[in-house]
Design an enzyme around this catalytic site. Structure first.
Site, PDB file in Angstrom:
ATOM      1  N   TYR A  67     -42.050  17.724 -27.035  1.00 17.59           N
ATOM      2  CA  TYR A  67     -42.629  16.980 -28.165  1.00 17.59           C
ATOM      3  C   TYR A  67     -42.293  15.496 -28.119  1.00 17.59           C
ATOM      4  O   TYR A  67     -43.112  14.662 -28.502  1.00 17.59           O
ATOM      5  CB  TYR A  67     -42.246  17.629 -29.509  1.00 17.59           C
ATOM      6  N   HIS A 119     -53.924  21.269 -38.535  1.00 12.90           N
ATOM      7  CA  HIS A 119     -52.864  21.652 -37.594  1.00 12.90           C
ATOM      8  C   HIS A 119     -51.626  20.766 -37.717  1.00 12.90           C
ATOM      9  O   HIS A 119     -50.809  20.729 -36.812  1.00 12.90           O
ATOM     10  CB  HIS A 119     -53.398  21.621 -36.152  1.00 12.90           C
ATOM     11  N   GLU A 216     -71.444  17.636 -24.627  1.00  9.84           N
ATOM     12  CA  GLU A 216     -72.366  18.651 -24.111  1.00  9.84           C
ATOM     13  C   GLU A 216     -72.580  19.710 -25.184  1.00  9.84           C
ATOM     14  O   GLU A 216     -71.806  19.782 -26.143  1.00  9.84           O
ATOM     15  CB  GLU A 216     -71.833  19.266 -22.819  1.00  9.84           C
TER      16      GLU A 216
END
Ligand SMILES: [Zn+2]
Length: 257
Positions: A67, A119, A216
């Protein structure tokens, strides 16, 4: 980019409530890596093996080393034109929210204020014992896995790890935003990881015009009302100049922003 449809132009000009749901693609345009596979010593590990609570408790030094590495990379990247365009839209619309799966704080650094973080945020850290929050500066000043000065428990990054539930407040706010959006953007995400992936469907069922912006097509493209292929950092500024620039001043006056 080809011009957006007149349908989208009309909707963007008349909407009062717009939501943008973002994923890793918008961050990769800033150079944030996916932390999968090709990253030096960390290529030996899958993110799933490090980003979970059991791994953290059994080897906090290793997980913290990872981290710290991620924090350092993210602290060096900058928000891009897509992040800035969304921050600008927040100034234009009466109600505007970003829902993000990203943990890199780039939306906030670009100036967005209403950001629902599904998150968590890698720049925040909290004590696993007493819940107290600690700054990045505090964390980066420690040589070893940081411990809480108040209760001596391990401090962890405020991110959602594999196997953990999404933060309830952010999730409820995201569902409420999806249910009330008139235009709902899906940006830089393939929208396949549930429960977050249900948000575009919730928005569509609730009557939003759902617009996907990705480099895409994805599994979600068939369900979108409109798909704009290209980099978000090019598509979003173009949308603003095609659809919103002349209404911007008038709206800013109306909403006192
Ligand atoms: Zn504590």
């Amino acid at each position: 980019m080809k011009p957006c449809t007149s349908e989208l132009t009309t909707r963007l000009r008349t909407a009062e409530n717009v939501v943008a749901f973002s994923g890793a693609g918008i961050s990769s345009e800033s150079g944030v890596p996916t932390f999968r596979g090709t990253d030096g010593i960390w290529s030996k590990f899958k993110p799933e093996e490090l980003a979970n609570f059991d791994a953290f408790m059994s080897n906090p030094e290793l997980v913290w080393e990872w981290y710290r590495h991620r924090k350092e990379i993210i602290s060096r990247v900058q928000p891009n034109a897509a992040h800035r365009a969304l921050a600008r839209m927040e100034q234009i619309y009466r109600r505007f929210a970003v829902i993000t799966q990203n943990i890199d704080n780039l939306h906030q650094r670009a100036g967005s204020r209403t950001v629902h973080e599904l998150h968590g945020n890698i720049e925040r850290n909290y004590c696993t014992g007493c819940g107290k929050y600690y700054s990045n500066d505090f964390i980066l000043a420690q040589e070893r896995a940081p411990r809480c000065p108040s209760c001596n428990s391990l401090i962890r990054p405020d991110v959602v790890w594999f196997g953990e539930l999404l933060p309830e407040d952010a999730w409820k706010a995201s569902v409420a935003a999806a249910e009330t959006a008139q235009v709902f953007f899906v940006i830089g995400t393939s929208a396949v990881v549930y429960p977050a992936a249900s948000l575009p469907s919730i928005a569509k069922r609730s009557g939003a015009y759902v617009v996907e912006i990705n480099i895409e097509t994805t599994e979600f493209s068939m369900k979108a009302d409109e798909v704009l292929l290209g980099k978000a950092g090019e598509v979003l500024p173009a949308l603003i100049s095609q659809s919103l620039s002349h209404t911007e001043h008038e709206r800013a006056q109306r909403y006192g922003k």
